[in-house]
Write an enzyme that holds these catalytic residues in place. Structure first.
Site, short mmCIF file in Angstrom:
data_model
loop_
_atom_site.label_atom_id
_atom_site.label_comp_id
_atom_site.label_asym_id
_atom_site.label_seq_id
_atom_site.Cartn_x
_atom_site.Cartn_y
_atom_site.Cartn_z
N ASP A 78 31.83 -72.62 56.55
CA ASP A 78 31.63 -71.18 56.40
C ASP A 78 31.20 -70.58 57.73
OD1 ASP A 78 31.24 -69.01 54.10
OD2 ASP A 78 29.63 -68.73 55.55
N ASN A 86 32.89 -57.97 60.94
CA ASN A 86 33.64 -56.88 60.32
C ASN A 86 32.91 -55.55 60.44
OD1 ASN A 86 35.94 -58.28 59.43
ND2 ASN A 86 34.91 -59.00 57.60
N HIS A 91 37.72 -54.66 60.80
CA HIS A 91 38.40 -55.74 60.08
C HIS A 91 39.53 -56.36 60.90
CE1 HIS A 91 36.33 -55.48 56.22
NE2 HIS A 91 36.25 -54.17 56.43
N ASP A 95 39.92 -60.30 61.31
CA ASP A 95 41.15 -61.05 61.06
C ASP A 95 41.52 -61.90 62.27
OD1 ASP A 95 41.34 -59.93 58.57
OD2 ASP A 95 42.94 -58.52 59.08
N GLU A 121 35.74 -66.08 54.58
CA GLU A 121 35.44 -66.84 55.79
C GLU A 121 35.11 -68.29 55.48
OE1 GLU A 121 31.48 -64.76 54.72
OE2 GLU A 121 33.62 -64.47 54.42
#
Length: 207
Positions: A78, A86, A91, A95, A121
């Site tokens: 994680d 973000n 975003h 990405d 994630e």
């Protein structure tokens, strides 16, 4: 080329052209079906295997490990503080970080290992055929990946500079931490939570 050679009749040529057209349509359909099947098991952003592909693979590898008496590792990864990426950079930046993260993960593992995106994630890694005896090497591939990710900043889009990215991980091993996919994931996820509590950017082995 020979005196006895004759040109095919118009009817024969028409028939051949119809057969070729049918074959072309069949190949196009087959290609579309293959593409659809591939897309169904690939994450659209990272192009890693997705949760569905992982679900099939873990059951297959557990079955193989049981038949051969092998040890099998499952890692849950994680990204640390990913929500901040973000929120602060947008975003698109998030990405791009996920895509770069996926690229950096793969060289750390063997070709027989499977890196997949679980969702958001969070990622999972199946580690078949671990050493016969439990030991520090059980988490070695994940530690290698962690160092590869943390060792070099990630470049952000739009000239926003670079960002240090780390991840935390938990590793569970079949059969000592569980004999089903559900139990292994639960044990690895619990170890991941412990890694987060102990400061992040670390790998913990399940109890």
């Amino acid at each position: 080329d020979f005196e006895s050679d004759t040109l095919p009749s118009d009817a024969t040529l028409t028939h051949w052209m119809e057969l070729a057209a049918r074959a072309g349509r069949a190949l196009a359909v087959a290609r579309r079906v293959a593409d659809a099947e591939e897309n169904a098991t690939l994450d659209s952003l990272t192009r890693l295997p997705n949760k569905l592909a992982y679900t099939h693979a873990i059951e297959r590898e557990l079955s193989r490990a049981a038949r051969h008496g092998d040890r099998l590792g499952l890692a849950v990864l994680d990204l640390d503080h990913f929500r901040r990426v973000n929120n602060r950079y947008g975003h698109d930046a998030g990405d791009q970080v996920l895509q770069e993260f996926a690229l950096r993960l793969q060289p750390a593992f063997r070709t027989t290992d499977m890196v997949a995106r679980w969702g958001g994630e969070e990622f999972v890694v199946i580690l078949p055929s671990l050493a016969p005896e439990p030991g520090p090497d059980d988490i070695l591939p994940v530690e290698r990946a962690r160092q590869l990710v943390a060792g070099r900043p990630f470049r952000l889009p739009g000239g926003q500079g670079t960002l240090a990215v780390t991840f935390s991980a938990g590793v569970a091993v079949y059969p000592q931490h569980g004999t089903t996919a559900k139990d292994l994931f639960k044990a690895a996820d619990k170890a991941l939570y412990r890694a987060k509590k102990r400061g992040r950017n670390r790998t913990e082995l399940a109890d």
